[in-house]
Design a protein around this motif. Structure first.
Motif, short mmCIF file in Angstrom:
data_model
loop_
_atom_site.label_atom_id
_atom_site.label_comp_id
_atom_site.label_asym_id
_atom_site.label_seq_id
_atom_site.Cartn_x
_atom_site.Cartn_y
_atom_site.Cartn_z
N GLY A 14 0.81 -1.21 0.00
CA GLY A 14 0.00 0.00 0.00
C GLY A 14 0.84 1.25 0.00
N ALA A 15 0.24 2.34 -0.43
CA ALA A 15 0.95 3.61 -0.49
C ALA A 15 1.11 4.24 0.88
N THR A 16 0.47 3.68 1.91
CA THR A 16 0.65 4.24 3.25
C THR A 16 1.96 3.79 3.87
N LEU A 17 2.64 2.85 3.22
CA LEU A 17 3.93 2.39 3.71
C LEU A 17 5.03 3.15 2.99
N ASP A 18 6.13 3.36 3.68
CA ASP A 18 7.24 4.04 3.01
C ASP A 18 8.08 3.04 2.21
N ASN A 19 9.06 3.53 1.49
CA ASN A 19 9.89 2.68 0.63
C ASN A 19 10.56 1.55 1.39
N GLU A 20 11.07 1.83 2.58
CA GLU A 20 11.77 0.82 3.35
C GLU A 20 10.83 -0.31 3.75
N GLU A 21 9.63 0.03 4.20
CA GLU A 21 8.67 -1.00 4.59
C GLU A 21 8.26 -1.85 3.39
N ASN A 22 7.95 -1.20 2.27
CA ASN A 22 7.58 -1.94 1.07
C ASN A 22 8.73 -2.82 0.58
N TYR A 23 9.96 -2.35 0.69
CA TYR A 23 11.12 -3.14 0.30
C TYR A 23 11.22 -4.40 1.15
N LEU A 24 11.06 -4.26 2.47
CA LEU A 24 11.16 -5.42 3.36
C LEU A 24 10.01 -6.41 3.11
N ILE A 25 8.82 -5.91 2.84
CA ILE A 25 7.69 -6.80 2.54
C ILE A 25 7.96 -7.56 1.25
N LYS A 26 8.48 -6.87 0.24
CA LYS A 26 8.82 -7.51 -1.04
C LYS A 26 9.85 -8.61 -0.82
N LYS A 27 10.88 -8.32 -0.01
CA LYS A 27 11.90 -9.32 0.29
C LYS A 27 11.29 -10.52 1.02
N LEU A 28 10.39 -10.29 1.96
CA LEU A 28 9.75 -11.38 2.70
C LEU A 28 8.95 -12.27 1.76
N PHE A 29 8.11 -11.67 0.92
CA PHE A 29 7.28 -12.45 0.01
C PHE A 29 8.13 -13.20 -1.01
N THR A 30 9.17 -12.58 -1.51
CA THR A 30 10.05 -13.24 -2.47
C THR A 30 10.76 -14.42 -1.81
N ALA A 31 11.23 -14.25 -0.58
CA ALA A 31 11.92 -15.32 0.14
C ALA A 31 11.00 -16.51 0.42
N THR A 32 9.71 -16.27 0.54
CA THR A 32 8.78 -17.37 0.79
C THR A 32 8.30 -18.03 -0.50
N GLY A 33 8.76 -17.53 -1.64
CA GLY A 33 8.42 -18.15 -2.91
C GLY A 33 7.24 -17.51 -3.63
N ALA A 34 6.69 -16.46 -3.11
CA ALA A 34 5.57 -15.79 -3.77
C ALA A 34 6.08 -15.01 -4.98
N ILE A 35 5.32 -15.07 -6.07
CA ILE A 35 5.70 -14.31 -7.25
C ILE A 35 4.64 -13.28 -7.62
N GLN A 36 3.49 -13.37 -7.00
CA GLN A 36 2.39 -12.43 -7.27
C GLN A 36 2.48 -11.28 -6.27
N ILE A 37 3.36 -10.34 -6.56
CA ILE A 37 3.60 -9.23 -5.64
C ILE A 37 3.37 -7.93 -6.41
N GLU A 38 2.55 -7.08 -5.88
CA GLU A 38 2.19 -5.84 -6.55
C GLU A 38 2.16 -4.72 -5.51
N ASN A 39 2.16 -3.50 -6.00
CA ASN A 39 2.08 -2.37 -5.10
C ASN A 39 1.06 -1.37 -5.64
N GLN A 40 0.30 -0.81 -4.75
CA GLN A 40 -0.74 0.15 -5.10
C GLN A 40 -0.17 1.34 -5.86
N ALA A 41 1.03 1.75 -5.51
CA ALA A 41 1.63 2.92 -6.14
C ALA A 41 1.88 2.70 -7.64
#
Length: 188
Positions: A159-186
Motif C-alpha cells: 500500500g501507499a501508506t507504507l514508506d519505501n523501506e517497509e515496502n522493500y522489506l515486505i517484497k523481500k519477505l514475500f520473495t523469500a517465501t516463494g511468492a511471485i504475485q507481488i504488486e504495489n498500489q503505487a
C-alpha cells in the motif's frame, strides 16, 4: 462611546484610524481581541508523519492531557513545507474518532458476530494460514521438470501508506517465501 454607536463600526474605525486597508487592530472587535489560538492550550507538540500515503508529509501533533487536540503540517518539512492534503488535514479526526476500532476483530466463517482476539492469537492465525496456503500451492517443478520453486497460494499487495523501506522489506519477505504475485498500489 456607546456600544451601538456608528463610530464603533469596524469600517468607520478603519477609515478614521491609520489603517485604511484593515490590516491592524482597528477592525477587530472586543471579542476577537480576547480570543486565544486553539493551540495555546497544548501541553506539548509531537513530530509525526501523515499516515495516508508514501509522500511522508511531516505533521505537528498538538497534545493536551495526553489527548490529541490538533494536527497541522510542519512548516520545517522540506517535503510539504507545512501544507497537508485534505486527508492529512483530517488526521485528527482519524485519531479521535468515536468509531475507531482499537481491538482486533475476527469473524469466523459463516458466523454472524465478530469476536475480539488478542494480538498473539491473531498473529498465530495469520502465520498458520500463510504457511498452509504456501504449502498447498507450492510448485517445485513444471511439466518438463524445470525448477520453479514458487507458490501460487500467496500474493502480496503493498500500500501507499507504507514508506519505501517497509515496502522493500515486505517484497523481500514475500520473495523469500516463494511468492511471485507481488504488486504495489503505487504502481497500479
Amino acid at each position: 462611546m456607546s456600544r451601538f454607536s456608528p463610530l464603533n463600526w469596524p469600517v468607520v474605525r478603519q477609515l478614521r484610524g491609520s489603517d485604511p486597508f484593515a490590516r491592524d487592530v482597528n477592525t477587530q472587535s472586543k471579542k476577537s481581541r480576547e480570543l486565544d489560538g486553539r493551540l495555546v492550550e497544548a501541553d506539548r507538540v509531537v513530530q509525526s508523519v501523515c499516515p495516508y500515503c508514501a509522500v511522508g508529509c511531516s505533521q505537528r501533533v498538538y497534545v493536551k492531557d495526553n489527548q490529541v487536540i490538533q494536527i497541522e503540517g510542519d512548516p520545517d518539512s522540506p517535503i510539504s513545507r507545512g501544507r497537508l492534503c485534505p486527508k492529512g488535514a483530517a488526521s485528527e479526526q482519524l485519531v479521535n474518532s468515536a468509531t475507531r476500532l482499537t481491538k482486533i476483530k475476527y469473524r469466523a466463517p459463516y458466523a454472524t458476530e465478530w469476536q475480539e482476539l488478542d494480538t498473539e492469537t491473531a498473529m498465530d492465525m495469520i502465520a498458520d494460514r500463510f504457511v498452509e496456503s504456501r504449502k498447498n500451492k507450492w510448485q517445485d517443478v513444471d511439466e518438463q521438470g524445470r525448477p520453479l520453486r514458487r507458490t501460487m497460494g500467496v500474493a502480496g499487495l503493498g500500500g501507499a501508506t507504507l514508506d519505501n523501506e517497509e515496502n522493500y522489506l515486505i517484497k523481500k519477505l514475500f520473495t523469500a517465501t516463494g511468492a511471485i504475485q507481488i504488486e504495489n498500489q503505487a504502481r497500479i
